[in-house]
Design a protein around this motif. Structure first.
Motif, mmCIF file in Angstrom:
data_model
loop_
_atom_site.group_PDB
_atom_site.id
_atom_site.type_symbol
_atom_site.label_atom_id
_atom_site.label_comp_id
_atom_site.label_asym_id
_atom_site.label_seq_id
_atom_site.Cartn_x
_atom_site.Cartn_y
_atom_site.Cartn_z
ATOM 1 N N SER A 52 0.840 -1.195 0.000
ATOM 2 C CA SER A 52 0.000 0.000 0.000
ATOM 3 C C SER A 52 0.877 1.248 0.000
ATOM 4 N N CYS A 53 0.257 2.403 0.129
ATOM 5 C CA CYS A 53 1.002 3.672 0.063
ATOM 6 C C CYS A 53 0.698 4.519 1.304
ATOM 7 N N GLY A 54 1.643 5.351 1.659
ATOM 8 C CA GLY A 54 1.425 6.371 2.691
ATOM 9 C C GLY A 54 0.940 5.784 4.007
ATOM 10 N N SER A 55 -0.075 6.418 4.563
ATOM 11 C CA SER A 55 -0.585 5.986 5.863
ATOM 12 C C SER A 55 -1.055 4.534 5.833
ATOM 13 N N ASP A 76 5.668 -9.300 4.896
ATOM 14 C CA ASP A 76 6.503 -8.253 4.305
ATOM 15 C C ASP A 76 5.601 -7.078 3.995
ATOM 16 N N VAL A 77 6.052 -5.886 4.352
ATOM 17 C CA VAL A 77 5.271 -4.684 4.049
ATOM 18 C C VAL A 77 6.018 -3.937 2.964
ATOM 19 N N GLU A 78 5.329 -3.625 1.902
ATOM 20 C CA GLU A 78 6.027 -2.956 0.807
ATOM 21 C C GLU A 78 5.254 -1.760 0.269
ATOM 22 N N ILE A 79 6.023 -0.777 -0.157
ATOM 23 C CA ILE A 79 5.462 0.403 -0.812
ATOM 24 C C ILE A 79 4.984 -0.033 -2.196
ATOM 25 N N ALA A 80 3.734 0.280 -2.531
ATOM 26 C CA ALA A 80 3.158 -0.218 -3.780
ATOM 27 C C ALA A 80 3.935 0.232 -5.020
ATOM 28 N N SER A 81 4.454 1.459 -4.999
ATOM 29 C CA SER A 81 5.160 1.960 -6.188
ATOM 30 C C SER A 81 6.464 1.211 -6.422
ATOM 31 N N GLU A 82 7.014 0.579 -5.403
ATOM 32 C CA GLU A 82 8.203 -0.265 -5.551
ATOM 33 C C GLU A 82 7.787 -1.684 -5.937
ATOM 34 N N TYR A 83 6.811 -2.187 -5.242
ATOM 35 C CA TYR A 83 6.367 -3.572 -5.429
ATOM 36 C C TYR A 83 5.958 -3.838 -6.879
ATOM 37 N N ASP A 107 -0.900 3.099 -7.748
ATOM 38 C CA ASP A 107 0.188 2.158 -7.477
ATOM 39 C C ASP A 107 -0.319 0.915 -6.722
ATOM 40 N N SER A 108 -1.244 1.113 -5.803
ATOM 41 C CA SER A 108 -1.766 -0.018 -5.031
ATOM 42 C C SER A 108 -2.578 -0.947 -5.940
ATOM 43 N N LEU A 109 -3.339 -0.345 -6.836
ATOM 44 C CA LEU A 109 -4.127 -1.130 -7.783
ATOM 45 C C LEU A 109 -3.197 -1.933 -8.704
ATOM 46 N N ALA A 110 -2.131 -1.287 -9.178
ATOM 47 C CA ALA A 110 -1.191 -1.977 -10.077
ATOM 48 C C ALA A 110 -0.518 -3.146 -9.355
ATOM 49 N N ALA A 111 -0.195 -2.959 -8.100
ATOM 50 C CA ALA A 111 0.427 -4.035 -7.323
ATOM 51 C C ALA A 111 -0.540 -5.206 -7.174
ATOM 52 N N LEU A 112 -1.783 -4.893 -6.955
ATOM 53 C CA LEU A 112 -2.824 -5.928 -6.822
ATOM 54 C C LEU A 112 -2.959 -6.713 -8.133
ATOM 55 N N LEU A 113 -2.981 -5.985 -9.240
ATOM 56 C CA LEU A 113 -3.136 -6.643 -10.547
ATOM 57 C C LEU A 113 -1.924 -7.526 -10.853
#
Ligand code: M6R
Length: 360
Positions: A52-55, A76-83, A107-113
């Motif tokens: 996810s992103c931010g908060s 593992d917790v990852e920033i979506a724009s990196e993941y 970015d979160s949507l793209a990571a999910l896809l």
């Protein structure tokens, strides 16, 4: 409408007792079996990627700390724009858990896809019903924060932490790390949470501490474990709305370089709710105090800290560690709000920020 509050942010913080209750009670009222029935079957997952992103990502950091220690499941917790641009390793039964208030963060949507395309199970924790992320995920669990207007998230983040705490409790139970009776004891404590939040919002004075911070342009948040995750969110909130530069640091890491920035008067917000670790954090507080820091201590009420080590103290109630994050965040939000207010900032709509980031 702001219902008489000066800002939407303040109104939304005041809604936290109610929305936390609505979120948690929609999954469980008094028995762990209700929780097991209301969430997808999580017993088969050996590894969770929270993306996810931010908060929302900082809520994920709290969840990691809880799930790893209580359920013994790797997170593992990852920033979506990196993941989204790496090749994630899925070597065991993995769940990709995307956390998002809006459900539209690009970015979160793209990571999910990406995870979906790899054939991995996905789950979304989302606030906006029917949003893109909610529609694309295999499983959805909603937070019930209602519409959030202030750009800086408060009540939605609070419900993310609340729901993730329930996910952690669920995992702990279905992985056999807690008995039914113990789980039901924690659920009893959950029933008390809304009143505790209300008490903290009504009765604690943050203005003095806010004055200390508002006169500086450089602030630190330090803590360990769960408290480190809280620091990340506290620091982001302050930056977003007050435009004060602030850094969240794992308390034990300061001395590896960053402590050089501490000078006479530098405000340091030190968070101590972790019983196992608080003495370690106290020794880090001593290090910054010796260099002139102005320490604002946010401490679990039962942990004793000598008065020499802080300039201002905010106590927070003791609850089971699995739900401690939910009470920890309230003073940080109110503190940021007061600082921004003292500085005359445009709190609800900070410069350069958008409520929902639908572009890359
Ligand atoms: O809608 P989302 O939860 O996906 O948004 C994620 C972040 O953009 C959001 O939490 C952002 O960090 C806020 N400005 C924090 O107050």
């Amino acid at each position: 409408a702001k219902d008489g509050y000066e800002h939407f942010m303040l109104k939304e913080i005041h809604e936290e007792p109610r929305v936390v209750r609505e979120t948690m009670f929609s999954y469980v009222q008094d028995d762990i079996d209700q929780l097991v029935a209301s969430l997808p079957d999580l017993s088969k997952y050996q590894q969770i990627h929270i993306v996810s992103c931010g908060s929302a990502m900082y809520a994920g950091m709290i969840a990691k700390s809880l799930i790893e220690s209580a359920a013994r499941v790797r997170v593992d917790v990852e920033i979506a724009s990196e993941y989204r641009y790496k090749d994630p390793i899925y070597d065991v039964n993995t769940l990709v858990l995307v956390v998002s208030q809006s459900g539209e963060t690009a970015d979160s949507l793209a990571a999910l896809l990406l995870a979906k395309q790899q054939g991995v199970d996905t789950m979304a924790i989302v606030n906006v019903v029917g949003s893109s992320i909610a529609r694309e995920a295999k499983y959805v669990a909603y937070t019930h924060a209602g519409v959030e207007i202030a750009v800086a998230t408060t009540k939605a983040y609070c419900t993310q932490v609340a729901l993730l705490s329930l996910v952690a409790l669920n995992l702990t139970y279905v992985h056999g790390k807690v008995s039914k009776a113990q789980a039901n004891e924690i659920i009893k404590e959950i029933q008390q949470l809304p009143d505790m939040l209300q008490h903290m919002i009504d009765d604690v004075q943050y203005v003095k501490a806010a004055k200390i911070i508002s006169r500086h342009n450089n602030v630190f948040f330090i803590g360990r474990g769960l408290d480190y995750a809280l620091c990340m969110e506290g620091s982001l909130k302050l930056k977003e709305i007050s435009y004060i530069h602030s850094e969240a640091y794992a308390a034990g890491e300061l001395k590896h370089g960053t402590i050089s920035l501490i000078e006479k008067g530098t405000p340091v917000v030190a968070i101590c709710t972790e019983e196992r670790l608080y003495e370690k954090t106290i020794s880090n507080i001593k290090e910054v105090k010796a260099r002139g820091a102005n320490v604002i201590l946010v401490v679990r009420e039962d942990l004793q800290v000598a008065q020499d080590y802080y300039d201002y103290k905010i106590s927070i109630p003791k609850v089971n560690r699995l739900i401690q994050g939910i009470v920890g965040v309230v003073p940080l939000q109110l503190l940021s709000y007061q600082v921004a207010n003292l500085r005359g900032c445009e709190i609800d709509q900070p410069r350069n920020l958008a409520k929902s980031v639908t572009v890359e």
